[in-house]
Motif scaffolding. Sequence first.
Motif, short mmCIF file in Angstrom:
data_model
loop_
_atom_site.label_atom_id
_atom_site.label_comp_id
_atom_site.label_asym_id
_atom_site.label_seq_id
_atom_site.Cartn_x
_atom_site.Cartn_y
_atom_site.Cartn_z
N THR A 248 0.86 -1.17 0.00
CA THR A 248 0.00 0.00 0.00
C THR A 248 0.90 1.23 0.00
O THR A 248 2.13 1.10 0.03
N ALA A 256 -8.32 -0.37 -3.28
CA ALA A 256 -7.94 -0.40 -4.68
C ALA A 256 -6.43 -0.26 -4.87
O ALA A 256 -5.85 -0.84 -5.80
N VAL A 257 -5.76 0.51 -4.01
CA VAL A 257 -4.31 0.69 -4.12
C VAL A 257 -3.60 -0.63 -3.89
O VAL A 257 -2.71 -1.03 -4.65
N MET A 259 -4.83 -3.62 -4.22
CA MET A 259 -5.16 -4.56 -5.28
C MET A 259 -4.35 -4.27 -6.54
O MET A 259 -3.88 -5.19 -7.22
N ALA A 260 -4.14 -2.99 -6.85
CA ALA A 260 -3.37 -2.63 -8.04
C ALA A 260 -1.89 -2.96 -7.89
O ALA A 260 -1.19 -3.24 -8.87
N LEU A 261 -1.39 -2.95 -6.65
CA LEU A 261 0.03 -3.21 -6.39
C LEU A 261 0.30 -4.64 -5.96
O LEU A 261 1.39 -4.95 -5.48
N SER A 262 -0.65 -5.52 -6.13
CA SER A 262 -0.58 -6.85 -5.51
C SER A 262 0.64 -7.66 -5.92
O SER A 262 1.07 -8.55 -5.19
N ASP A 336 -4.25 -11.07 -17.39
CA ASP A 336 -3.06 -10.24 -17.56
C ASP A 336 -2.67 -10.27 -19.04
O ASP A 336 -1.84 -11.07 -19.47
N ASP A 361 -11.80 -11.36 -7.89
CA ASP A 361 -11.06 -11.32 -9.15
C ASP A 361 -11.33 -12.54 -10.02
O ASP A 361 -10.85 -12.61 -11.15
#
Length: 406
Positions: A248, A256-257, A259-262, A336, A361
């Motif tokens: 994070t 959302a942050v 999840m985007a950086l997972s 992806d 997801d």
Amino acid sequence: MPVTPAVEDLPRIISVDDHILEPRDLWQRELPASLRDGGPRVSRERVTLSFTGGHYGFERGTPDGQWCDVWLYDDLAMPTGRLHAPVGMEQAEVVNVPAIYEDFRDGAHDQAARLVDMDANHVEAAVNFPNTFPRFCGQGFAEREDKDLALRCIRIYNDWMIDEWSGGAGRHRLIPLTLIPLWDADLAADEVRRCAAKGSYAIAFSENPARLGFSSMHSGAWDPLWRACQETATTVTMHIGSSSQMPTTSPDAPLAVSMALSAQNAQGSLCDWIFSGTLERFPELKVVYAESQIGWMPYLLERADIVWRDGVGGVDLPRAPSSYVPGRVYGCIFDDQHGLSSREAVGMGSILFETDYPHADGTWPRSRQVAHRLCATAGMDEADTVAFLRGNAVEAFGLGRFGIEP
């Protein structure tokens, strides 16, 4: 131009990352009566949930809260939330609120219903991670003070996973994935051998055990475990979040942050596996990164090779970091496109497919359509499509032992 098979001609999928809600009564029915009060159990309570700074929080006993199945185990209290298994729900319903098992689709926790859902999704076989209090690599057991009870509970979970969830009608379709006692590498090695003797050849491990308070990958302390995995041809698979921390940026950043950086944790983990020399010392060991996608791999490996070539990182490896990946390190895709279109830079043999059932997801019941879109957009031919959707998984997990062919 390569021709991708039509959607109706795609081979049956092998998903290497799905999840199962553990039976609410498992430990209460399997533990001796003297241990049940301290063992895992479920309490139905009113609860409110929150998410701040990359971490979930909750409050019990709130009069205006929603009914929730709360897992209790020693000093642990962990709520079940709708995000544990929102498969089949409308998008507007996929929110962080309390839940009871009856709120979920039956396939989230019932074997017969899961097999029906797999058939509806064109899935032949699937690997399932834990989904509630054990967390993705058994941290829920490792964090408890009574390690004798924790070890007993892990063995109960593993026996259920092998004999019940992956047994009967699920045999050769639900591929067992077992847990280890993270606090003791020798005990972990013993459990790997015990489970392999019962027919399980995959374990869940942490993407960064140091973050859990255990020895780092660079310490060499895990070598007894890796030796047992190599001897039994047991695959090591690591799910995002298995270090109990999600990336994070700030305490007030939304979900959302994270999840985007997972994929960030997987990047660090792969560096640890390579630069610790673990993949060099155990040349037959295979590792899988679940739910991390693969688009990040080409640059990371390029950068790692540069650091190795220039000799500035204080690491003595006999070969370039990227050379340890083919046939040994696997990444998983659920959606992806960039990663799959970059498959030559990653290595086609290192790419697996997952449906992530029953998570937000996840692509059920349209995984075949999603797979076709990915393959067709990437211009993949039949051979690469088959490898992506099942053949590589057979190799990564040794599924020939279950009678599953590429």
